[in-house]
Design a protein around this motif. Structure first.
Motif, mmCIF file in Angstrom:
data_model
loop_
_atom_site.group_PDB
_atom_site.id
_atom_site.type_symbol
_atom_site.label_atom_id
_atom_site.label_comp_id
_atom_site.label_asym_id
_atom_site.label_seq_id
_atom_site.Cartn_x
_atom_site.Cartn_y
_atom_site.Cartn_z
ATOM 1 N N GLU A 1 13.431 -0.495 1.154
ATOM 2 C CA GLU A 1 14.405 0.211 0.326
ATOM 3 C C GLU A 1 13.669 1.002 -0.748
ATOM 4 O OE1 GLU A 1 18.630 -0.516 -1.979
ATOM 5 O OE2 GLU A 1 17.145 -2.156 -1.952
ATOM 6 N N MET A 2 13.840 2.304 -0.714
ATOM 7 C CA MET A 2 13.317 3.179 -1.755
ATOM 8 C C MET A 2 14.458 3.507 -2.697
ATOM 9 S SD MET A 2 11.632 6.996 -1.474
ATOM 10 C CE MET A 2 13.242 7.797 -1.505
ATOM 11 N N VAL A 3 14.350 3.003 -3.940
ATOM 12 C CA VAL A 3 15.412 3.195 -4.913
ATOM 13 C C VAL A 3 14.806 3.157 -6.312
ATOM 14 C CG1 VAL A 3 15.943 0.711 -4.999
ATOM 15 C CG2 VAL A 3 17.695 2.381 -5.679
ATOM 16 N N ASN A 4 15.332 3.983 -7.212
ATOM 17 C CA ASN A 4 14.833 4.039 -8.592
ATOM 18 C C ASN A 4 13.332 4.336 -8.672
ATOM 19 O OD1 ASN A 4 17.412 3.441 -9.628
ATOM 20 N ND2 ASN A 4 17.038 1.236 -9.433
ATOM 21 N N GLY A 5 12.832 5.108 -7.728
ATOM 22 C CA GLY A 5 11.442 5.536 -7.774
ATOM 23 C C GLY A 5 10.443 4.499 -7.310
ATOM 24 N N TYR B 1 0.838 -1.207 0.000
ATOM 25 C CA TYR B 1 0.000 0.000 0.000
ATOM 26 C C TYR B 1 0.870 1.253 0.000
ATOM 27 C CZ TYR B 1 -2.949 3.601 2.194
ATOM 28 O OH TYR B 1 -3.594 4.780 2.511
ATOM 29 N N LEU B 2 1.922 1.255 0.804
ATOM 30 C CA LEU B 2 2.841 2.400 0.812
ATOM 31 C C LEU B 2 3.545 2.542 -0.534
ATOM 32 C CD1 LEU B 2 4.564 2.244 4.326
ATOM 33 C CD2 LEU B 2 2.574 3.584 3.620
ATOM 34 N N ALA B 3 3.944 1.417 -1.128
ATOM 35 C CA ALA B 3 4.638 1.459 -2.417
ATOM 36 C C ALA B 3 3.751 2.045 -3.503
ATOM 37 C CB ALA B 3 5.096 0.050 -2.800
ATOM 38 N N GLY C 1 6.746 8.189 -7.328
ATOM 39 C CA GLY C 1 7.899 7.617 -7.988
ATOM 40 C C GLY C 1 8.750 8.585 -8.776
ATOM 41 N N PRO C 2 8.177 9.353 -9.714
ATOM 42 C CA PRO C 2 9.015 10.254 -10.525
ATOM 43 C C PRO C 2 9.770 11.291 -9.696
ATOM 44 C CG PRO C 2 6.857 9.951 -11.542
ATOM 45 C CD PRO C 2 6.781 9.322 -10.190
ATOM 46 N N GLU C 3 9.201 11.705 -8.574
ATOM 47 C CA GLU C 3 9.841 12.731 -7.761
ATOM 48 C C GLU C 3 11.032 12.196 -6.959
ATOM 49 O OE1 GLU C 3 7.212 14.960 -5.326
ATOM 50 O OE2 GLU C 3 5.665 15.178 -6.882
ATOM 51 N N VAL C 4 11.064 10.893 -6.742
ATOM 52 C CA VAL C 4 12.121 10.321 -5.893
ATOM 53 C C VAL C 4 13.022 9.377 -6.681
ATOM 54 C CG1 VAL C 4 10.716 10.545 -3.820
ATOM 55 C CG2 VAL C 4 10.606 8.432 -5.153
ATOM 56 N N ALA C 5 13.011 9.499 -8.001
ATOM 57 C CA ALA C 5 13.782 8.575 -8.841
ATOM 58 C C ALA C 5 15.275 8.612 -8.527
ATOM 59 C CB ALA C 5 13.538 8.875 -10.316
ATOM 60 N N ASP C 6 15.777 9.748 -8.072
ATOM 61 C CA ASP C 6 17.209 9.884 -7.794
ATOM 62 C C ASP C 6 17.526 9.812 -6.305
ATOM 63 O OD1 ASP C 6 15.942 12.229 -7.179
ATOM 64 O OD2 ASP C 6 17.553 13.540 -7.943
ATOM 65 N N LYS C 7 16.552 9.418 -5.489
ATOM 66 C CA LYS C 7 16.769 9.337 -4.042
ATOM 67 C C LYS C 7 16.863 7.878 -3.606
ATOM 68 C CE LYS C 7 14.343 13.685 -3.153
ATOM 69 N NZ LYS C 7 15.598 14.436 -2.882
ATOM 70 N N HIS C 8 17.563 7.651 -2.491
ATOM 71 C CA HIS C 8 17.782 6.296 -1.995
ATOM 72 C C HIS C 8 17.693 6.293 -0.479
ATOM 73 C CE1 HIS C 8 20.416 2.381 -2.200
ATOM 74 N NE2 HIS C 8 19.211 2.190 -1.709
ATOM 75 N N ILE C 9 16.732 5.522 0.042
ATOM 76 C CA ILE C 9 16.565 5.387 1.489
ATOM 77 C C ILE C 9 16.434 3.898 1.814
ATOM 78 C CG2 ILE C 9 15.056 5.821 3.468
ATOM 79 C CD1 ILE C 9 14.227 8.428 2.202
ATOM 80 N N THR C 10 17.163 3.445 2.821
ATOM 81 C CA THR C 10 17.064 2.067 3.294
ATOM 82 C C THR C 10 16.792 2.088 4.794
ATOM 83 O OG1 THR C 10 18.633 1.327 1.602
ATOM 84 C CG2 THR C 10 18.194 -0.177 3.431
ATOM 85 N N LEU D 1 12.796 8.142 8.299
ATOM 86 C CA LEU D 1 11.433 7.611 8.218
ATOM 87 C C LEU D 1 10.451 8.725 7.883
ATOM 88 C CD1 LEU D 1 9.353 5.373 8.474
ATOM 89 C CD2 LEU D 1 9.312 5.757 10.950
ATOM 90 N N GLU D 2 10.627 9.871 8.531
ATOM 91 C CA GLU D 2 9.755 11.008 8.238
ATOM 92 C C GLU D 2 9.934 11.465 6.787
ATOM 93 O OE1 GLU D 2 8.512 15.330 10.199
ATOM 94 O OE2 GLU D 2 10.203 14.175 11.005
ATOM 95 N N GLU D 3 11.178 11.437 6.296
ATOM 96 C CA GLU D 3 11.420 11.797 4.902
ATOM 97 C C GLU D 3 10.707 10.836 3.966
ATOM 98 O OE1 GLU D 3 15.077 12.126 1.650
ATOM 99 O OE2 GLU D 3 15.529 11.860 3.788
ATOM 100 N N LEU D 4 10.797 9.544 4.263
ATOM 101 C CA LEU D 4 10.118 8.549 3.426
ATOM 102 C C LEU D 4 8.614 8.795 3.390
ATOM 103 C CD1 LEU D 4 10.077 5.901 1.793
ATOM 104 C CD2 LEU D 4 9.923 4.676 3.972
ATOM 105 N N MET D 5 8.025 9.077 4.542
ATOM 106 C CA MET D 5 6.581 9.290 4.606
ATOM 107 C C MET D 5 6.175 10.570 3.880
ATOM 108 S SD MET D 5 5.643 6.594 5.992
ATOM 109 C CE MET D 5 3.911 7.012 6.027
ATOM 110 N N SER D 6 7.096 11.525 3.765
ATOM 111 C CA SER D 6 6.769 12.773 3.063
ATOM 112 C C SER D 6 6.639 12.566 1.565
ATOM 113 C CB SER D 6 7.834 13.834 3.350
ATOM 114 O OG SER D 6 9.057 13.526 2.690
#
Length: 238
Positions: free
Chosen positions: A163-167, A132-134, A139-148, A219-224
């Protein structure tokens, strides 16, 4: 309107008499046979104001025929309404009539049902919850960001790595990453409260319901990066 143009219009209207030899579909017209078709008089057709810059004889005849003998009047809302009345399929009828309603009255902002109710959130297992979160990730806004992130649920005795990677946002059960930005310890009940906006990440950290080792704000960044969707949306309008 000049006399020449008026004569041209009347010549078009006179051709409707051949309408009974034609067939009008929803948006098209099959012309009558060539030997029964009438063309405009050469003198009228050669006038500059009667040339194809303003349309064509073919289309003008069709429009005049449909105006008098058909239901399509060039108003898309009326067209969709008529298509709805003629549709045998219930779903297609609903699509057409909803489109007509939208064109006439816009998208009505009615009371929105709570699709993320407490029962719905609590009924999701963790795999479904992370899916659900995925789905909500921008996606397009975070394509260059990486969070694990490593997640430990003390009440369920379950561990996940997000892991948030490649959008996209991926999750794996039973693993922990040695290169995680942070390791977060919490209960499923605390996660539910955050998602239902019954508490905030900051308050949960302050009360000890969440413990973070590593970068505190990840975590807060990911939720944003989570998107929200309007329940009422356009169907036929841009």
């Amino acid at each position: 309107m000049g006399a020449g143009h008026g004569s041209f219009v009347r010549s078009i209207e006179s051709q409707v008499s051949a309408g009974h030899h034609a067939y009008a579909g929803p948006l098209a017209l099959r012309p009558p046979p060539r030997d029964q078709r009438r063309d405009s008089a050469p003198g009228e057709a050669n006038r500059f104001s009667n040339r194809g810059y303003y349309g064509s004889l073919n289309h003008n005849v069709k429009a005049t025929y449909v105006l008098h003998l058909g239901w399509f009047i060039g108003n898309p809302a009326d067209a969709l309404e008529q298509l709805g009345y003629q549709a045998e399929s219930g779903p297609w009828r609903n699509f057409y009539l909803t489109g007509a309603q939208e064109l006439r009255n816009g998208v009505q902002k009615l009371p929105t049902p709570d699709t993320a109710s407490p029962d719905t959130v609590k009924a999701m297992d963790l795999d479904l919850f992370f899916d659900y979160l995925a789905m909500r990730l921008k996606g397009p806004e975070v394509a260059d960001k990486h969070i694990t992130l490593n997640l430990e649920f003390t009440d369920l005795n379950q561990k996940y790595v997000l892991e948030m990677v490649n959008g996209v946002l991926n999750h794996t059960e039973g693993l922990q990453s040695n290169q995680a930005d942070a390791t977060i310890t919490l209960t499923r009940d605390t996660l539910n409260k955050i998602m239902l906006k019954q508490t905030t990440l900051k308050d949960a950290e302050g009360s000890g319901e969440i413990k973070v080792q590593g970068e505190q704000g990840k975590l807060e960044e990911l939720m944003s990066y989570m998107d929200s969707f309007d329940f009422w949306f356009n169907i036929v309008t841009p």
